[in-house]
Motif scaffolding. Structure first.
Motif, short mmCIF file in Angstrom:
data_model
loop_
_atom_site.label_atom_id
_atom_site.label_comp_id
_atom_site.label_asym_id
_atom_site.label_seq_id
_atom_site.Cartn_x
_atom_site.Cartn_y
_atom_site.Cartn_z
N SER A 248 0.86 -1.17 0.00
CA SER A 248 0.00 0.00 0.00
C SER A 248 0.91 1.23 0.00
N GLY A 249 0.38 2.37 -0.44
CA GLY A 249 1.22 3.54 -0.57
C GLY A 249 0.56 4.82 -0.12
N THR A 250 1.39 5.75 0.30
CA THR A 250 0.96 7.12 0.61
C THR A 250 1.79 8.05 -0.25
N ILE A 251 1.15 9.03 -0.87
CA ILE A 251 1.85 9.99 -1.71
C ILE A 251 1.80 11.36 -1.05
N ILE A 252 2.97 11.95 -0.86
CA ILE A 252 3.07 13.29 -0.31
C ILE A 252 3.70 14.19 -1.36
N ARG A 253 3.00 15.26 -1.69
CA ARG A 253 3.45 16.20 -2.72
C ARG A 253 3.91 17.48 -2.03
N ASN A 254 5.19 17.71 -1.97
CA ASN A 254 5.73 18.90 -1.32
C ASN A 254 5.62 20.12 -2.22
N GLY A 255 5.35 21.27 -1.60
CA GLY A 255 5.40 22.54 -2.31
C GLY A 255 6.84 23.01 -2.47
N VAL A 256 7.02 24.21 -2.99
CA VAL A 256 8.34 24.76 -3.27
C VAL A 256 9.01 25.16 -1.96
N TYR A 257 10.27 24.74 -1.79
CA TYR A 257 11.00 25.07 -0.57
C TYR A 257 11.20 26.58 -0.42
N ALA A 258 10.91 27.08 0.76
CA ALA A 258 11.20 28.48 1.07
C ALA A 258 12.65 28.67 1.50
N ASP A 259 13.26 27.65 2.03
CA ASP A 259 14.60 27.75 2.66
C ASP A 259 15.68 28.32 1.74
N PRO A 260 15.75 27.94 0.46
CA PRO A 260 16.81 28.48 -0.40
C PRO A 260 16.74 29.98 -0.62
N LEU A 261 15.60 30.59 -0.33
CA LEU A 261 15.51 32.04 -0.50
C LEU A 261 16.47 32.78 0.44
N ILE A 262 16.77 32.18 1.58
CA ILE A 262 17.63 32.86 2.55
C ILE A 262 19.05 33.06 2.00
N PRO A 263 19.75 32.01 1.56
CA PRO A 263 21.10 32.25 1.03
C PRO A 263 21.11 33.05 -0.27
#
Length: 284
Positions: free
Chosen positions: A135-150
């Protein structure tokens, strides 16, 4: 319940591991990592760590044996075809030892018409799980905010936001908020088997992002997009990743990356941090 987390030393994987260890006993968790020395902080906590390369069927078979749940965080390998090979090996190893449930950490750039160069991998992965014995679960991540900092230092210096995203919008979310939601899914068997899209509470056009960064930094940052090919050349490190990165902004320009859901709040009980708050915490 026994869990295996892959990619546990990466930027997202480390946070997912930290959050899951807050929800389940450490004795139930095994980390499958390519370089165990990078997992020293978890070794100090007496978390079980095993060497596991995505290309090694035998290593993955050994690590997955006895696990109820595999939480699969993909590598950052590109091109897409190489990730497909890694994933196929992982799924076959998990099937072979009787893993019951497979949680795949994907990305919202998985549409049939999405030009993002990793999109073929995300499309393949969910369909391979569907045809598996697990059986499976699918998780779709949005765009990372973290790279905006560097990146902000460069944006302030050039006073320009160069991303070739047209009038499209992107829904940014921090890796920490993603990790909290992913861990909540993994630790709750009643949540297994679902499809979750984890995004921020608002999608931002590049004009809006430039204005937000300008207000926070006190420097005027204008949205002046490069052409796609120009951006790919300017931001390539010699590995070809500049073109991959540029293709994501093509997807934004097509209106494909602006999904907004409340799944994070439903899973964790709290809404994800707003982008303004996150940027202010790290930039001021």
């Amino acid at each position: 319940m026994k869990y295996v987390i892959t990619g546990a030393t990466g930027h997202l994987g480390k946070k997912v591991t930290e959050e899951l260890l807050e929800l389940v006993p450490k004795e139930q968790v095994t980390l499958g990592v390519r370089s165990p020395e990078k997992a020293a902080v978890f070794k100090e906590q007496n978390v079980h760590i095993e060497k596991m390369d995505y290309y090694s069927f035998d290593e993955q078979t050994a690590v997955f044996r006895g696990a109820d749940v595999v939480l699969y965080i993909p590598s950052i390998t590109h091109p897409s075809e190489q990730r497909i090979t890694e994933f196929r090996t992982s799924v076959e190893a998990a099937e072979g030892v009787g893993v019951k449930h497979f949680i795949f950490i994907g990305f919202t750039a998985d549409h049939w018409n999405n030009p993002f160069h990793m999109s073929p991998f995300f499309g393949y992965a969910v369909r391979r799980i569907a045809m598996s014995s697990m059986s499976g679960t699918i998780i779709r991540n949005g765009v990372y905010a973290d790279p905006l900092i560097p990146y902000t230092e460069e944006l302030v210096r050039t006073k320009r936001l160069p991303y070739p995203a047209g009038r499209g919008a992107a829904s940014f979310i921090t890796r920490r908020d993603l990790a909290k939601a992913i861990a909540a899914v993994a630790a709750g068997p009643d949540r297994h088997g679902g499809l979750y899209t984890l995004t921020g509470m608002q999608a931002y056009t590049m004009e809006e992002l430039g204005e937000l960064l300008s207000n926070i930094t006190g420097e005027r940052i204008r949205y002046e997009p490069m052409e796609v090919q120009e951006f790919a050349r300017a931001y390539d490190d010699g590995s070809g990743f500049g073109r991959v990165n540029a293709s994501l902004y093509e997807a934004v320009s097509m209106g494909l990356m602006g999904e907004v859901t409340t799944d994070v709040e439903k899973l964790t009980g709290k809404p994800p941090e707003m982008l303004r708050s996150y940027l202010e915490r790290h930039l001021l």
